[in-house]
Design a protein around this motif. Structure first.
Motif, mmCIF file in Angstrom:
data_model
loop_
_atom_site.group_PDB
_atom_site.id
_atom_site.type_symbol
_atom_site.label_atom_id
_atom_site.label_comp_id
_atom_site.label_asym_id
_atom_site.label_seq_id
_atom_site.Cartn_x
_atom_site.Cartn_y
_atom_site.Cartn_z
ATOM 1 N N GLY A 289 -5.655 -4.344 3.129
ATOM 2 C CA GLY A 289 -6.878 -4.769 2.850
ATOM 3 C C GLY A 289 -7.023 -5.880 1.848
ATOM 4 N N GLU A 290 -5.610 -6.124 1.143
ATOM 5 C CA GLU A 290 -5.527 -7.228 0.251
ATOM 6 C C GLU A 290 -5.479 -8.590 1.106
ATOM 7 O OE1 GLU A 290 -6.119 -6.885 -2.782
ATOM 8 O OE2 GLU A 290 -5.650 -4.727 -3.156
ATOM 9 N N GLN A 291 -5.947 -9.790 0.447
ATOM 10 C CA GLN A 291 -6.010 -10.939 1.392
ATOM 11 C C GLN A 291 -5.422 -11.981 0.177
ATOM 12 O OE1 GLN A 291 -9.800 -11.593 3.060
ATOM 13 N NE2 GLN A 291 -10.023 -9.608 3.800
ATOM 14 N N ARG A 292 -4.193 -11.996 0.157
ATOM 15 C CA ARG A 292 -3.713 -12.989 -0.705
ATOM 16 C C ARG A 292 -1.982 -13.026 -0.117
ATOM 17 N NH1 ARG A 292 -4.957 -8.941 -4.183
ATOM 18 N NH2 ARG A 292 -3.227 -7.721 -4.934
ATOM 19 N N PHE B 130 -5.059 -9.853 8.362
ATOM 20 C CA PHE B 130 -5.425 -8.650 7.499
ATOM 21 C C PHE B 130 -5.831 -7.157 7.787
ATOM 22 C CE2 PHE B 130 -6.159 -12.717 5.016
ATOM 23 C CZ PHE B 130 -4.910 -12.782 4.401
ATOM 24 N N SER B 131 -5.281 -6.252 7.669
ATOM 25 C CA SER B 131 -5.674 -5.020 7.870
ATOM 26 C C SER B 131 -5.786 -3.831 6.773
ATOM 27 C CB SER B 131 -4.382 -4.302 8.699
ATOM 28 O OG SER B 131 -4.731 -2.888 9.041
ATOM 29 N N ASP B 132 -6.849 -3.314 6.990
ATOM 30 C CA ASP B 132 -7.321 -2.147 5.571
ATOM 31 C C ASP B 132 -6.185 -0.915 5.703
ATOM 32 O OD1 ASP B 132 -9.424 -3.656 4.887
ATOM 33 O OD2 ASP B 132 -10.894 -2.658 6.352
ATOM 34 N N LEU B 133 -5.652 -0.886 6.971
ATOM 35 C CA LEU B 133 -4.672 0.091 6.870
ATOM 36 C C LEU B 133 -3.739 0.111 5.695
ATOM 37 C CD1 LEU B 133 -4.044 0.869 10.604
ATOM 38 C CD2 LEU B 133 -5.331 2.310 9.128
ATOM 39 N N LEU B 134 -2.935 1.079 5.111
ATOM 40 C CA LEU B 134 -1.887 1.171 4.164
ATOM 41 C C LEU B 134 -0.637 0.999 4.906
ATOM 42 C CD1 LEU B 134 -3.449 3.591 1.407
ATOM 43 C CD2 LEU B 134 -3.492 0.995 1.304
ATOM 44 N N TRP B 135 0.291 0.639 4.332
ATOM 45 C CA TRP B 135 1.598 0.153 5.102
ATOM 46 C C TRP B 135 2.148 1.559 5.693
ATOM 47 C CZ3 TRP B 135 3.776 -3.156 7.972
ATOM 48 C CH2 TRP B 135 5.191 -2.916 8.383
ATOM 49 N N PRO B 136 2.176 2.651 5.186
ATOM 50 C CA PRO B 136 2.755 3.699 5.783
ATOM 51 C C PRO B 136 1.989 4.344 7.038
ATOM 52 C CG PRO B 136 2.783 4.116 3.404
ATOM 53 C CD PRO B 136 2.131 3.044 3.626
ATOM 54 N N GLY C 236 0.806 -0.983 -0.029
ATOM 55 C CA GLY C 236 0.093 -0.038 -0.035
ATOM 56 C C GLY C 236 0.721 1.293 0.092
ATOM 57 N N ASN C 237 2.088 1.227 -0.120
ATOM 58 C CA ASN C 237 3.106 2.502 -0.372
ATOM 59 C C ASN C 237 2.597 3.354 -1.358
ATOM 60 O OD1 ASN C 237 4.381 1.545 2.087
ATOM 61 N ND2 ASN C 237 6.306 0.847 0.781
ATOM 62 N N GLY C 238 2.288 2.767 -2.496
ATOM 63 C CA GLY C 238 2.322 3.711 -3.736
ATOM 64 C C GLY C 238 0.595 4.451 -3.628
ATOM 65 N N TYR D 176 7.349 8.448 -2.605
ATOM 66 C CA TYR D 176 7.074 9.263 -1.345
ATOM 67 C C TYR D 176 6.245 8.161 -0.529
ATOM 68 C CZ TYR D 176 5.171 12.453 2.186
ATOM 69 O OH TYR D 176 4.801 13.021 3.328
ATOM 70 N N GLY D 177 5.546 7.500 -0.999
ATOM 71 C CA GLY D 177 5.043 6.340 -0.270
ATOM 72 C C GLY D 177 5.866 5.329 0.179
ATOM 73 N N HIS D 178 6.851 4.856 -0.493
ATOM 74 C CA HIS D 178 7.985 3.995 -0.215
ATOM 75 C C HIS D 178 8.899 4.544 0.870
ATOM 76 C CE1 HIS D 178 6.949 1.157 -3.103
ATOM 77 N NE2 HIS D 178 7.005 2.089 -4.293
ATOM 78 N N GLU D 179 9.195 5.938 0.973
ATOM 79 C CA GLU D 179 9.995 6.563 1.849
ATOM 80 C C GLU D 179 9.223 6.608 3.235
ATOM 81 O OE1 GLU D 179 13.174 8.504 3.008
ATOM 82 O OE2 GLU D 179 13.035 8.217 0.801
#
Length: 241
Positions: free
Chosen positions: A192-195, A211-217, A19-21, A33-36
């Motif tokens: 939120g992805e489940q795989r 599984f969490s709906d939060l994005l990684w950052p 979910g960084n991007g 910026y998300g990866h950072e």
């Protein structure tokens, strides 16, 4: 958040950092910026995992399929380990964390490998948590490589076909380097992805999923604690009643 005594602590936690991007795009910023910011999330989660007494934290940092991304993004991702270890190795040392890597290093740029191996060398005597980076890693390729190595030993007469069992296969997987904690106890995925996305397929045979709906950052130590509290309430039967 609950105290450590209220949390059931698994030996091996694996995380798919997704979910960084998307996080960056939601803010109208470039994906890098998300990866950072994702790198900062790695630091936050690593410190909390170490404090909780987890033995191994495996992070899916770069998959064998991630090479399909735009060249500029791949180049940026290859620079992240250099920047991460340059910035955070002193803190990892302070926390007694040992750095490890699993994956296929052949295709990884020399400067990136140098940074990873340097961090591994500097932390090799640490006796606390293992921070295990899955970098240029793909589980199917890992299992294929292990199969090839075992077949070569059979052809050479070093082992008999009947000696091939689960234990022997595990000895030829990358995760032999984190023995005796090869098997994942808890798999956590953000966004939120489940795989599984070709991540530790063998090692996740009996793991619990969160599984969490939060994005990684957006991840931090409290999110990890929520996953650990969920894990505490699971009943792991391993096929039994």
């Amino acid at each position: 958040m609950a105290e450590n005594t209220e949390i059931s602590v698994p030996n091996h936690v694996a995380m798919i950092m997704d979910g960084n991007g998307r996080w960056a795009e939601q803010l109208g910023k470039p994906r890098k910026y998300g990866h950072e910011e994702g790198m900062e999330a790695v630091r936050r989660v690593t410190i909390r995992a170490s404090e909780r007494g987890i033995k191994v934290l495996t992070l899916y940092a770069f998959s064998t399929e991630n090479w399909k991304r735009p060249p500029q993004e791949v180049h940026f991702l290859m620079q992240l380990p250099i920047r991460f270890f340059d910035r955070f190795v002193p803190e990892l040392q302070e926390k007694n964390v040992r750095v490890n890597m699993i994956g296929f290093p052949e295709k990884v740029p020399a400067s990136t490998k140098k940074a990873i191996y340097k961090a591994m060398e500097e932390t090799k005597d640490n006796t606390g948590m293992i921070l295990n980076f899955a970098f240029n890693y793909g589980s199917r390729a890992e299992i294929a490589k292990a199969t090839q190595a075992i077949c070569q030993k059979v052809v050479a007469g070093e082992i008999n076909v009947k000696e091939i069992n689960e234990s022997l296969i595990e000895q030829h997987l990358f995760t032999e380097s984190i023995s005796p904690y090869q098997d994942v106890d808890l798999l956590i995925r953000s966004s939120g992805e489940q795989r599984l996305s070709n991540f530790l397929l063998w090692q996740n045979a009996y793991s619990e999923f969160y599984f969490s709906d939060l994005l990684w950052p957006e991840f931090n130590g409290d999110v990890l604690d929520e996953a650990l509290l969920s894990y505490k309430n699971r009943q792991r039967r391993y096929g039994a009643v």
